[in-house]
Structures are given as C-alpha cells and as structure tokens.
Design a protein around this motif. Structure first.
Motif, PDB file in Angstrom:
ATOM      1  N   GLU A 144      26.399  16.408  71.071  1.00  0.00           N
ATOM      2  CA  GLU A 144      27.789  16.728  71.368  1.00  0.00           C
ATOM      3  C   GLU A 144      28.682  15.563  70.968  1.00  0.00           C
ATOM      4  N   TYR A 145      29.903  15.924  70.609  1.00  0.00           N
ATOM      5  CA  TYR A 145      30.945  14.948  70.353  1.00  0.00           C
ATOM      6  C   TYR A 145      31.735  14.801  71.639  1.00  0.00           C
ATOM      7  N   ILE A 146      31.934  13.579  72.088  1.00  0.00           N
ATOM      8  CA  ILE A 146      32.758  13.316  73.253  1.00  0.00           C
ATOM      9  C   ILE A 146      34.081  12.763  72.740  1.00  0.00           C
ATOM     10  N   LEU A 147      35.138  13.543  72.865  1.00  0.00           N
ATOM     11  CA  LEU A 147      36.474  13.156  72.424  1.00  0.00           C
ATOM     12  C   LEU A 147      37.201  12.537  73.606  1.00  0.00           C
ATOM     13  N   LYS A 148      37.693  11.302  73.439  1.00  0.00           N
ATOM     14  CA  LYS A 148      38.329  10.565  74.526  1.00  0.00           C
ATOM     15  C   LYS A 148      39.661  10.005  74.067  1.00  0.00           C
ATOM     16  N   SER A 149      40.504   9.704  75.040  1.00  0.00           N
ATOM     17  CA  SER A 149      41.715   8.955  74.733  1.00  0.00           C
ATOM     18  C   SER A 149      41.555   7.556  75.298  1.00  0.00           C
TER      19      SER A 149
END
Length: 109
Positions: A4-9
């Motif tokens: 999975e790709y974990i997209l964060k700010s």
C-alpha cells in the motif's frame, strides 16, 4: 498481502511511502507542493517500478547500500532505506517491483 501507498501531509507538503505486504517501508518519496503532485508521483511509481533499468543501485559513504527509483526523464521518484548488504538492497528492489504497480493508496492527509 499486497502493498500500500501511505499518502501523508507534512506541514504544507505531501509525501508517500510504499509499504510491502508485511508493512515495511520499501520506498519513500520526495516532498511535493500539492496532493495532486504526490498522487502523480504514486502513478509514476506504478508505471516505472516494473522496469529494472529505472533503479539506481548505490552505495553510501558509510558502505550502506540503497536504491533510487527514477522516472523516464531521470527524476528521482523515491528512495529506499539503507541496507547492510547488496543482497538486502536487491531484495528491496524486487519488493518495489512486486508491490509498486498494484498497491492501493491509503490517504492519511
């Protein structure tokens, strides 16, 4: 288990990590100015990760091994952690090749 790709700010920037099926981070992105650009980076990993020619196999000054995944224009899409051996680094590359094209995005922004 699939990756999975974990997209964060991070502040006003966005980044992603690609995790393998066992939840280990196998590729980390640069920081992007917009969420759309970070999502574009994920698409670039999906497109470029199967190609062995897109991996730069490198050695740090301290002797650790790592890799960069690059797009067709030569821009670095993501970098790996440091590995103690070339065999471990190459196993990381194989994991990105396996997980990169099909991993789902988990948006944590």
């Amino acid at each position: 288990m699939s990756g999975e790709y974990i997209l964060k700010s991070s502040g006003d920037k966005f980044l992603f990590n690609l995790r393998s099926g066992n939840h280990q981070v196998i590729l980390s992105s640069q920081r992007y100015a917009s969420k759309a650009s970070a999502l574009g980076g994920i698409e670039s990993v999906r497109k470029n990760s199967p190609s062995d020619a897109r991996y730069g196999r490198l050695t740090a000054k301290d002797g650790s091994h790592y890799f960069n995944l690059t797009a067709s224009n030569g821009e670095i899409i993501g970098s790996s952690e440091m590995y103690p051996t070339t065999a471990a680094r190459d196993k990381g590359i194989e994991s990105v090749k396996t997980n990169g094209p099909t991993a789902v995005v988990q948006d944590q922004t």
